[in-house]
Design a protein around this motif. Structure first.
Motif, PDB file in Angstrom:
ATOM      1  N   GLU A 286       0.829  -1.204   0.000  1.00 37.13           N
ATOM      2  CA  GLU A 286       0.000   0.000   0.000  1.00 37.13           C
ATOM      3  C   GLU A 286       0.869   1.262   0.000  1.00 37.13           C
ATOM      4  O   GLU A 286       0.548   2.250  -0.681  1.00 37.13           O
ATOM      5  CB  GLU A 286      -0.920   0.002   1.219  1.00 37.13           C
ATOM      6  CG  GLU A 286      -2.027  -1.041   1.177  1.00 37.13           C
ATOM      7  CD  GLU A 286      -2.904  -0.957   2.413  1.00 37.13           C
ATOM      8  OE1 GLU A 286      -3.809  -0.093   2.438  1.00 37.13           O
ATOM      9  OE2 GLU A 286      -2.670  -1.733   3.360  1.00 37.13           O
ATOM     10  N   PHE A 287       1.946   1.235   0.767  1.00 35.06           N
ATOM     11  CA  PHE A 287       2.862   2.369   0.800  1.00 35.06           C
ATOM     12  C   PHE A 287       3.466   2.609  -0.576  1.00 35.06           C
ATOM     13  O   PHE A 287       3.534   3.760  -1.042  1.00 35.06           O
ATOM     14  CB  PHE A 287       3.962   2.111   1.829  1.00 35.06           C
ATOM     15  CG  PHE A 287       5.081   3.120   1.797  1.00 35.06           C
ATOM     16  CD1 PHE A 287       4.942   4.354   2.419  1.00 35.06           C
ATOM     17  CD2 PHE A 287       6.275   2.853   1.124  1.00 35.06           C
ATOM     18  CE1 PHE A 287       5.960   5.299   2.373  1.00 35.06           C
ATOM     19  CE2 PHE A 287       7.300   3.786   1.079  1.00 35.06           C
ATOM     20  CZ  PHE A 287       7.141   5.012   1.711  1.00 35.06           C
ATOM     21  N   ARG A 288       3.888   1.555  -1.242  1.00 31.40           N
ATOM     22  CA  ARG A 288       4.498   1.675  -2.576  1.00 31.40           C
ATOM     23  C   ARG A 288       3.551   2.344  -3.549  1.00 31.40           C
ATOM     24  O   ARG A 288       3.919   3.297  -4.243  1.00 31.40           O
ATOM     25  CB  ARG A 288       4.871   0.281  -3.074  1.00 31.40           C
ATOM     26  CG  ARG A 288       5.442   0.234  -4.487  1.00 31.40           C
ATOM     27  CD  ARG A 288       5.373  -1.185  -5.025  1.00 31.40           C
ATOM     28  NE  ARG A 288       4.000  -1.654  -5.086  1.00 31.40           N
ATOM     29  CZ  ARG A 288       3.625  -2.926  -4.857  1.00 31.40           C
ATOM     30  NH1 ARG A 288       4.516  -3.855  -4.567  1.00 31.40           N
ATOM     31  NH2 ARG A 288       2.350  -3.267  -4.930  1.00 31.40           N
ATOM     32  N   ASP A 289       2.319   1.869  -3.615  1.00 28.87           N
ATOM     33  CA  ASP A 289       1.359   2.424  -4.571  1.00 28.87           C
ATOM     34  C   ASP A 289       1.077   3.899  -4.282  1.00 28.87           C
ATOM     35  O   ASP A 289       0.984   4.724  -5.210  1.00 28.87           O
ATOM     36  CB  ASP A 289       0.054   1.623  -4.520  1.00 28.87           C
ATOM     37  CG  ASP A 289       0.240   0.174  -5.000  1.00 28.87           C
ATOM     38  OD1 ASP A 289       1.270  -0.101  -5.649  1.00 28.87           O
ATOM     39  OD2 ASP A 289      -0.636  -0.648  -4.700  1.00 28.87           O
ATOM     40  N   ALA A 290       0.961   4.239  -3.010  1.00 31.32           N
ATOM     41  CA  ALA A 290       0.675   5.631  -2.647  1.00 31.32           C
ATOM     42  C   ALA A 290       1.871   6.529  -2.926  1.00 31.32           C
ATOM     43  O   ALA A 290       1.705   7.674  -3.372  1.00 31.32           O
ATOM     44  CB  ALA A 290       0.275   5.698  -1.175  1.00 31.32           C
ATOM     45  N   LEU A 291       3.082   6.041  -2.686  1.00 36.81           N
ATOM     46  CA  LEU A 291       4.279   6.842  -2.941  1.00 36.81           C
ATOM     47  C   LEU A 291       4.456   7.089  -4.439  1.00 36.81           C
ATOM     48  O   LEU A 291       4.802   8.213  -4.860  1.00 36.81           O
ATOM     49  CB  LEU A 291       5.512   6.152  -2.363  1.00 36.81           C
ATOM     50  CG  LEU A 291       6.836   6.889  -2.540  1.00 36.81           C
ATOM     51  CD1 LEU A 291       6.785   8.285  -1.910  1.00 36.81           C
ATOM     52  CD2 LEU A 291       7.986   6.075  -1.942  1.00 36.81           C
ATOM     53  N   VAL A 292       4.213   6.074  -5.250  1.00 34.45           N
ATOM     54  CA  VAL A 292       4.301   6.253  -6.704  1.00 34.45           C
ATOM     55  C   VAL A 292       3.264   7.274  -7.179  1.00 34.45           C
ATOM     56  O   VAL A 292       3.552   8.125  -8.037  1.00 34.45           O
ATOM     57  CB  VAL A 292       4.116   4.902  -7.419  1.00 34.45           C
ATOM     58  CG1 VAL A 292       3.948   5.111  -8.925  1.00 34.45           C
ATOM     59  CG2 VAL A 292       5.303   3.974  -7.139  1.00 34.45           C
ATOM     60  N   ALA A 293       2.058   7.214  -6.613  1.00 33.43           N
ATOM     61  CA  ALA A 293       1.027   8.183  -6.985  1.00 33.43           C
ATOM     62  C   ALA A 293       1.453   9.608  -6.606  1.00 33.43           C
ATOM     63  O   ALA A 293       1.222  10.561  -7.367  1.00 33.43           O
ATOM     64  CB  ALA A 293      -0.292   7.823  -6.306  1.00 33.43           C
ATOM     65  N   GLU A 294       2.093   9.764  -5.450  1.00 26.74           N
ATOM     66  CA  GLU A 294       2.587  11.081  -5.031  1.00 26.74           C
ATOM     67  C   GLU A 294       3.639  11.590  -6.017  1.00 26.74           C
ATOM     68  O   GLU A 294       3.629  12.767  -6.408  1.00 26.74           O
ATOM     69  CB  GLU A 294       3.200  10.984  -3.629  1.00 26.74           C
ATOM     70  CG  GLU A 294       2.204  10.714  -2.507  1.00 26.74           C
ATOM     71  CD  GLU A 294       1.616  11.995  -1.952  1.00 26.74           C
ATOM     72  OE1 GLU A 294       2.013  13.082  -2.396  1.00 26.74           O
ATOM     73  OE2 GLU A 294       0.754  11.902  -1.057  1.00 26.74           O
ATOM     74  N   ALA A 295       4.546  10.717  -6.425  1.00 28.00           N
ATOM     75  CA  ALA A 295       5.601  11.125  -7.348  1.00 28.00           C
ATOM     76  C   ALA A 295       5.035  11.485  -8.715  1.00 28.00           C
ATOM     77  O   ALA A 295       5.430  12.497  -9.327  1.00 28.00           O
ATOM     78  CB  ALA A 295       6.639  10.012  -7.472  1.00 28.00           C
ATOM     79  N   ARG A 296       4.110  10.671  -9.212  1.00 23.78           N
ATOM     80  CA  ARG A 296       3.533  10.929 -10.525  1.00 23.78           C
ATOM     81  C   ARG A 296       2.762  12.241 -10.547  1.00 23.78           C
ATOM     82  O   ARG A 296       2.814  12.994 -11.533  1.00 23.78           O
ATOM     83  CB  ARG A 296       2.630   9.771 -10.931  1.00 23.78           C
ATOM     84  CG  ARG A 296       3.414   8.535 -11.366  1.00 23.78           C
ATOM     85  CD  ARG A 296       2.509   7.372 -11.673  1.00 23.78           C
ATOM     86  NE  ARG A 296       3.278   6.228 -12.183  1.00 23.78           N
ATOM     87  CZ  ARG A 296       2.829   4.988 -12.227  1.00 23.78           C
ATOM     88  NH1 ARG A 296       1.578   4.723 -11.797  1.00 23.78           N
ATOM     89  NH2 ARG A 296       3.589   4.019 -12.700  1.00 23.78           N
ATOM     90  N   GLU A 297       2.042  12.527  -9.464  1.00 28.38           N
ATOM     91  CA  GLU A 297       1.305  13.791  -9.413  1.00 28.38           C
ATOM     92  C   GLU A 297       2.259  14.977  -9.496  1.00 28.38           C
ATOM     93  O   GLU A 297       2.002  15.955 -10.219  1.00 28.38           O
ATOM     94  CB  GLU A 297       0.504  13.871  -8.119  1.00 28.38           C
ATOM     95  CG  GLU A 297      -0.277  15.171  -7.982  1.00 28.38           C
ATOM     96  CD  GLU A 297      -1.014  15.267  -6.661  1.00 28.38           C
ATOM     97  OE1 GLU A 297      -1.840  16.189  -6.528  1.00 28.38           O
ATOM     98  OE2 GLU A 297      -0.758  14.452  -5.767  1.00 28.38           O
TER      99      GLU A 297
END
Length: 466
Positions: A286-297
């Motif tokens: 869950e942390f990985r998916d959320a961190l990638v979403a933060e970076a992509r944004e």
């Protein structure tokens, strides 16, 4: 971005805008003779400056704070053009610098010695005195705020100062020096423009009493070695490889937002940026998916400014490429974009290992390298390893885990449940390769002063003659 000009006048410092590569300007570095002359002038001005009352020095520092506020937009725009810092952050840095000067204007006159308990008929006490001539070497990543703190503490305690700002923002440094110097008597504050050679000349001067340096660990180590011979007092805040440990009892999306803030703020170009992340296996997905979403944004909305120059970008890209070659996976970013300027995307690296350079050295770019750990103990053990000792962050809801982290992490600052922040007046001493001494806060006044003990006894009167 900063380069050495390729024309016949190659000694000029040439600065290009890291956003698009356009020319900001060229400046001449100080010569050996100008460095020596500045030291002589500053040394000559110091006794008179020391004689000025602390209250009056404080009033001048208040005037300096107001001068910064009057020139806020001008200094912020220079910062943007030379370092690529986003305008709101640049304005915030000038405001922070002005506030710091105002704080030292109040704190300086309150610094005092202590009364001591000696004989009933004696007087015993301590007094604080300025060290003398201070050389202040400041960085480019928050140039006004960092300079204001060191300059303010040095000046209000009665030291004269020679300031060399970073060669990556020399126009900003020169203008800052002009604005501040108008407030003080002649030669109390002198600004010299130059690169590493100029700083080296200054630190080798035998008449320098204290050197304050914020910058790389390699430069800080050279300064410390030189000071062992010149006997100058050294204050240094140098590189860091700050860890973030994430326990299994925190919200993984909140933890990802914290990790993104710590890794990507100011394009990762903060001394206390998050440099390596250890996340508990229970919440890793869950942390990985959320961190990638933060970076992509951040990448899609271009919320991250450029790196300061191509040289810095090359260093960041080299570390990322080395990690990928060693088995890490770039889940977002990781490549140098096309086009002008020194842009680099927010990057998430997964499956990092302790032997990778990106996990052992300072990166100074928008990179979040992550290693999954089996439990909190493993994350804490890995976080405590390494040659740096600037800061560390732990995210946990267990007070025993927080207390163990405070005890185990050999760093100047431990943050629990927040990658940035802290109460006003806090001051930390970096450890190991991250530096020495207090670099900010009320204790910085003590770094720029020395204590003298005074004992006044009762004399024996001469016998009266008849």
């Amino acid at each position: 971005m900063t380069i050495q000009d390729t024309r016949d006048d190659a000694s000029l410092i040439t600065v290009l805008d890291p956003r698009d590569g356009s020319l900001v300007g060229r400046l001449e570095p100080a010569t050996r003779e100008e460095v020596a002359a500045a030291v002589r002038a500053s040394r000559a001005a110091q006794p008179g400056w020391e004689d000025v009352s602390p209250e009056q020095r404080g009033r001048m520092l208040s005037a300096a704070a107001n001068a910064l506020r009057d020139h806020l937009d001008e200094l912020a725009e220079l910062n943007v053009r030379e370092t690529g810092k986003p305008i709101d952050d640049a304005r915030g840095g000038v405001e922070a610098g002005a506030n710091t000067l105002a704080q030292y204007a109040e704190l300086g006159p309150l610094q005092r010695g202590h009364s001591l308990r000696g004989g009933r008929l004696a007087s015993d006490y301590t007094v604080v005195e300025p060290r003398g001539l201070a050389v202040v070497l400041t960085p480019w990543n928050d140039p006004v705020a960092v300079a204001a703190g060191l300059l303010g503490a040095a000046l209000v305690t009665g030291n004269t100062v020679i300031h060399k700002p970073s060669e990556r923002c020399p126009h900003l440094g020169a203008r800052l020096g002009e604005i501040l110097a108008e407030v003080f008597p002649a030669d109390v504050l002198i600004t010299l423009i130059g690169a590493g050679e100029t700083g080296e000349l200054l630190t080798h001067e035998p008449d320098v009493d204290v050197v304050a340096h914020v910058g790389s660990s390699a430069t800080g180590e050279r300064i410390a070695r030189t000071a062992a011979l010149t006997r100058a007092h050294v204050i240094r805040e140098n590189g860091g490889n700050d860890p973030l440990v994430i326990d299994n009892d925190v919200d993984p999306r909140w933890a990802a937002a914290q990790a993104a803030l710590g890794s990507f703020a100011n394009a990762g170009q903060i001394c206390t940026s998050v440099e390596r992340i250890y996340v508990h296996r229970d919440i890793a997905d869950e942390f990985r998916d959320a961190l990638v979403a933060e970076a992509r944004e951040r990448n899609e909305q271009r919320l991250i400014g450029p790196l300061v120059d191509h040289r810095m970008r090359d260093e960041v890209y080299a570390q990322v490429s080395d990690a990928i070659a060693s088995g890490a996976t770039a889940l977002c970013g990781g490549e140098v974009p096309d086009g002008p300027g020194a842009w680099y995307p927010a990057t998430v690296l997964w499956d990092c290992t302790p032997d990778m350079t990106i996990m052992t050295e300072e990166t100074f770019g928008p990179v979040a390298p992550v290693q999954v750990v089996d439990d909190f103990d493993e994350g804490l053990r890995l976080a405590a390893d390494g040659r740096y000792g600037l800061a560390a962050t732990v995210l946990t809801n267990r007070i025993d885990h927080a207390n163990r982290a405070v005890a185990a992490l050999r760093v100047g600052t431990v943050k629990v449940n927040g990658v940035f922040g802290g109460a006003p007046g806090g001051a930390a001493q970096p450890r190991r390769d991250s530096g020495d001494g207090f670099g900010y806060g009320p204790e910085l006044l003590d770094e720029f002063t020395q204590v003298k003990v005074v004992h006044i006894g009762v004399g024996e009167p001469r016998e009266a003659r008849s």
